[in-house]
Design a protein around this motif. Structure first.
Motif, PDB file in Angstrom:
ATOM      1  N   MET A 149      -8.902  50.559  43.596  1.00  0.00           N
ATOM      2  CA  MET A 149      -9.415  51.063  42.338  1.00  0.00           C
ATOM      3  C   MET A 149      -9.033  52.535  42.208  1.00  0.00           C
ATOM      4  SD  MET A 149     -13.342  51.239  41.044  1.00  0.00           S
ATOM      5  CE  MET A 149     -13.517  49.487  41.382  1.00  0.00           C
ATOM      6  N   LYS A 150      -8.380  52.922  41.125  1.00  0.00           N
ATOM      7  CA  LYS A 150      -7.939  54.294  40.930  1.00  0.00           C
ATOM      8  C   LYS A 150      -9.061  55.116  40.307  1.00  0.00           C
ATOM      9  CE  LYS A 150      -4.397  57.098  38.684  1.00  0.00           C
ATOM     10  NZ  LYS A 150      -3.233  57.109  37.785  1.00  0.00           N
ATOM     11  N   ASP A 151      -9.340  56.264  40.914  1.00  0.00           N
ATOM     12  CA  ASP A 151     -10.364  57.170  40.381  1.00  0.00           C
ATOM     13  C   ASP A 151      -9.713  58.017  39.286  1.00  0.00           C
ATOM     14  OD1 ASP A 151     -12.400  58.856  39.848  1.00  0.00           O
ATOM     15  OD2 ASP A 151     -12.623  59.637  41.879  1.00  0.00           O
ATOM     16  N   THR A 152     -10.170  57.870  38.042  1.00  0.00           N
ATOM     17  CA  THR A 152      -9.558  58.564  36.911  1.00  0.00           C
ATOM     18  C   THR A 152     -10.218  59.909  36.631  1.00  0.00           C
ATOM     19  OG1 THR A 152     -11.022  57.340  35.411  1.00  0.00           O
ATOM     20  CG2 THR A 152      -8.814  56.438  35.783  1.00  0.00           C
ATOM     21  N   SER A 153     -11.177  60.328  37.462  1.00  0.00           N
ATOM     22  CA  SER A 153     -11.830  61.620  37.261  1.00  0.00           C
ATOM     23  C   SER A 153     -10.871  62.752  37.616  1.00  0.00           C
ATOM     24  CB  SER A 153     -13.105  61.714  38.096  1.00  0.00           C
ATOM     25  OG  SER A 153     -12.819  61.530  39.469  1.00  0.00           O
ATOM     26  N   LEU A 154     -11.161  63.941  37.074  1.00  0.00           N
ATOM     27  CA  LEU A 154     -10.293  65.101  37.286  1.00  0.00           C
ATOM     28  C   LEU A 154     -11.138  66.273  37.778  1.00  0.00           C
ATOM     29  CD1 LEU A 154      -7.537  66.558  36.953  1.00  0.00           C
ATOM     30  CD2 LEU A 154      -8.225  67.073  34.596  1.00  0.00           C
ATOM     31  N   ASN A 155     -10.827  66.744  38.989  1.00  0.00           N
ATOM     32  CA  ASN A 155     -11.533  67.898  39.550  1.00  0.00           C
ATOM     33  C   ASN A 155     -10.888  69.167  39.002  1.00  0.00           C
ATOM     34  OD1 ASN A 155     -12.560  69.985  41.167  1.00  0.00           O
ATOM     35  ND2 ASN A 155     -12.816  68.629  42.918  1.00  0.00           N
ATOM     36  N   MET A 156     -11.649  69.945  38.215  1.00  0.00           N
ATOM     37  CA  MET A 156     -11.117  71.125  37.544  1.00  0.00           C
ATOM     38  C   MET A 156     -11.513  72.421  38.248  1.00  0.00           C
ATOM     39  SD  MET A 156     -11.795  69.818  33.609  1.00  0.00           S
ATOM     40  CE  MET A 156     -10.537  70.804  32.792  1.00  0.00           C
ATOM     41  N   THR A 157     -12.008  72.306  39.485  1.00  0.00           N
ATOM     42  CA  THR A 157     -12.436  73.500  40.223  1.00  0.00           C
ATOM     43  C   THR A 157     -11.308  74.118  41.041  1.00  0.00           C
ATOM     44  OG1 THR A 157     -13.200  72.185  42.119  1.00  0.00           O
ATOM     45  CG2 THR A 157     -14.802  72.629  40.374  1.00  0.00           C
TER      46      THR A 157
ATOM     47  N   LEU B 117     -16.656  63.893  33.905  1.00  0.00           N
ATOM     48  CA  LEU B 117     -15.972  63.680  35.191  1.00  0.00           C
ATOM     49  C   LEU B 117     -14.497  64.051  35.114  1.00  0.00           C
ATOM     50  CD1 LEU B 117     -17.552  60.186  35.976  1.00  0.00           C
ATOM     51  CD2 LEU B 117     -18.193  62.372  37.010  1.00  0.00           C
ATOM     52  N   GLY B 118     -14.066  64.557  33.952  1.00  0.00           N
ATOM     53  CA  GLY B 118     -12.684  64.975  33.784  1.00  0.00           C
ATOM     54  C   GLY B 118     -11.759  63.879  33.292  1.00  0.00           C
TER      55      GLY B 118
END
Length: 445
Positions: free
Chosen positions: A1-9, A161-162
């Motif tokens: 399962m691909k995590d589509t969230s984006l960490n912007m930190t 979650l980005g």
């Protein structure tokens, strides 16, 4: 399962904001299709009066939607800050508890909307020739409030979650379906304004169902354990503390728009149709500003949660520059092609001429509109609930007072409507800038 969230930190802030913004901008433009397609088909295939009937309902439906969507935005802020801290358990619990609010509240507001729609239209002084169609349209659209709120809830959680891409796919499908149903119901079945309303709520229902199904099946942050689904008093209170002011802000803006609509209604169907056309066009103009605001809100929220305050300020400055560039490009386009743009919606020459001049007037103030959105984005990410209230109060005072005064000036008359829109943007933008300076000093950025 691909995590589509984006960490912007971490990473280049401009690149992250743009990567997040592009799908969001496309989605926002497609979302405007709901109103644009209704307006174009109704204005072209029925009449200018029918377009006016849809137009007078805009501020009313916005009021009912605003009462619900502020809570989705408030929950999104908590989720983005928790995500920035790396607290997965808090993220999931915040998503589930915001969901409980977003199931109950829209149901209550939707029933209220059906009951109050006729008295509100009367209160706004809606002209007799468009009243019946306006009432039919607003009742149909209000009945789909829960569907709109469910979609906005899930998409707000994903964007926190980005992930700005996933909601886009379902929205595009829904907008295409809306256009097809509009043509079918209005042009083939001759259902009039009611057909446009039914096309809208059916499309929104399908969009909401598909988005919910995807989120629960494929997004790892929507994979809840029993612990994640528990009522969390702290999270609920935090969501309410942010959601109530944001809902009130949106609601006060909606009420102020209703006040302006009442002034517009006093000038008759031609002015109403022109105001409706220019409002639809300006909804498109709003989208890049709104997109940058949403991207900056997620960016600021995640970095504030991660205590990376220098990135918050740097992201704000870069986003402000992007806003300025867009404004410099758009103003001459509106000034030169105002008539051609307005003619997309209507065929009546007098409406086109009035709408074109109206667009030229309001375009002088786009820079202040952009300022409102960018500062709203950064302050929302920081969880500044008071600004939401402050911004709403300024808009209410401005729209209740300024248009009433300006239309009394003989040299302005009906044009005072659009001058007042720009002046309110200026007042709101200046207030937002002062609030940003205060918060920056208070938080020691």
């Amino acid at each position: 399962m691909k995590d589509t969230s984006l960490n912007m930190t971490t990473g280049n802030d401009v690149k992250l904001i743009l990567v997040f913004s592009v799908p969001l901008l496309i989605g926002n433009i497609f979302q405007q299709f709901y109103n644009l397609v209704d307006s174009i088909i109704v204005g072209k295939f029925i009449s200018a009066d029918a377009l006016a009937a849809i137009g007078v309902t805009g501020s009313i439906t916005f009021l009912f939607f605003a009462l619900c969507n502020g809570f989705a935005s408030g929950g999104g802020i908590i989720v983005s800050q928790s995500f920035g801290r790396g607290d997965v358990s808090q993220v999931k619990n915040s998503i589930s508890n915001t969901g409980y609010i977003m199931l109950v509240l829209p149901s209550i507001v939707g029933i209220t909307a059906l009951i109050l729609s006729k008295p509100i239209l009367s209160m706004l002084g809606t002209p007799e020739e468009v009243f019946d169609d306006a009432l039919v349209y607003i009742r149909i659209v209000s009945s789909g409030l829960l569907f709109v709120s469910v979609y906005n809830y899930v998409s707000s959680m994903m964007r926190a979650l980005g992930d700005s891409k996933t909601p886009l796919y379902f929205l595009i499908f829904s907008c295409i379906l809306n256009a097809i149903l509009d043509l079918l119901f209005v042009c083939v079945f001759k259902m009039g304004v009611a057909g446009a309303g039914y096309a809208t709520i059916i499309s929104q229902f399908i969009s909401g169902v598909l988005c919910v199904f995807y989120a629960f099946k494929f997004n790892p942050y929507f994979k809840f354990s029993k612990e994640d689904l528990k009522f969390n008093k702290t999270v609920l209170i935090q969501t309410l503390k942010l959601g109530v002011p944001m809902s009130l802000q949106f609601s006060m803006i909606a009420v102020s728009c209703m006040a302006l609509q009442r002034v517009v209604n006093g000038f008759g169907p031609v002015a109403i149709a022109a105001f409706t056309a220019t409002s639809r066009i300006e909804q498109i103009i709003h989208q890049p500003y709104q997109t940058l605001s949403a991207a900056l809100s997620t960016f600021s929220g995640q970095n504030y949660g991660a205590k990376k305050y220098d990135r918050v300020v740097h992201g704000y400055h870069r986003t402000m520059l992007m806003m300025f560039i867009f404004t410099v490009v758009m103003v001459p386009v509106i000034q030169i092609f105002g008539s051609q743009i307005t003619s997309i919606f209507v065929t009546e020459t007098d409406v086109i001429e009035m709408g074109a001049w109206a667009l030229r007037i309001s375009s002088y103030f786009y820079i202040f509109l952009g300022l409102i959105y960018i500062i709203r984005g950064v302050l929302s990410g920081l969880g500044d609930a008071f600004f939401a209230m402050l911004n709403g109060i300024v808009e209410v005072i401005g729209r209740f007072v300024v248009p009433v005064l300006l239309v009394q000036i003989p040299i302005l008359h009906v044009w005072g409507i659009w001058w007042s829109v720009g002046i309110v943007w200026f007042l709101s933008g200046f207030t937002a800038w002062l609030r940003y300076l205060y918060m920056k000093k208070k938080l020691g950025f």
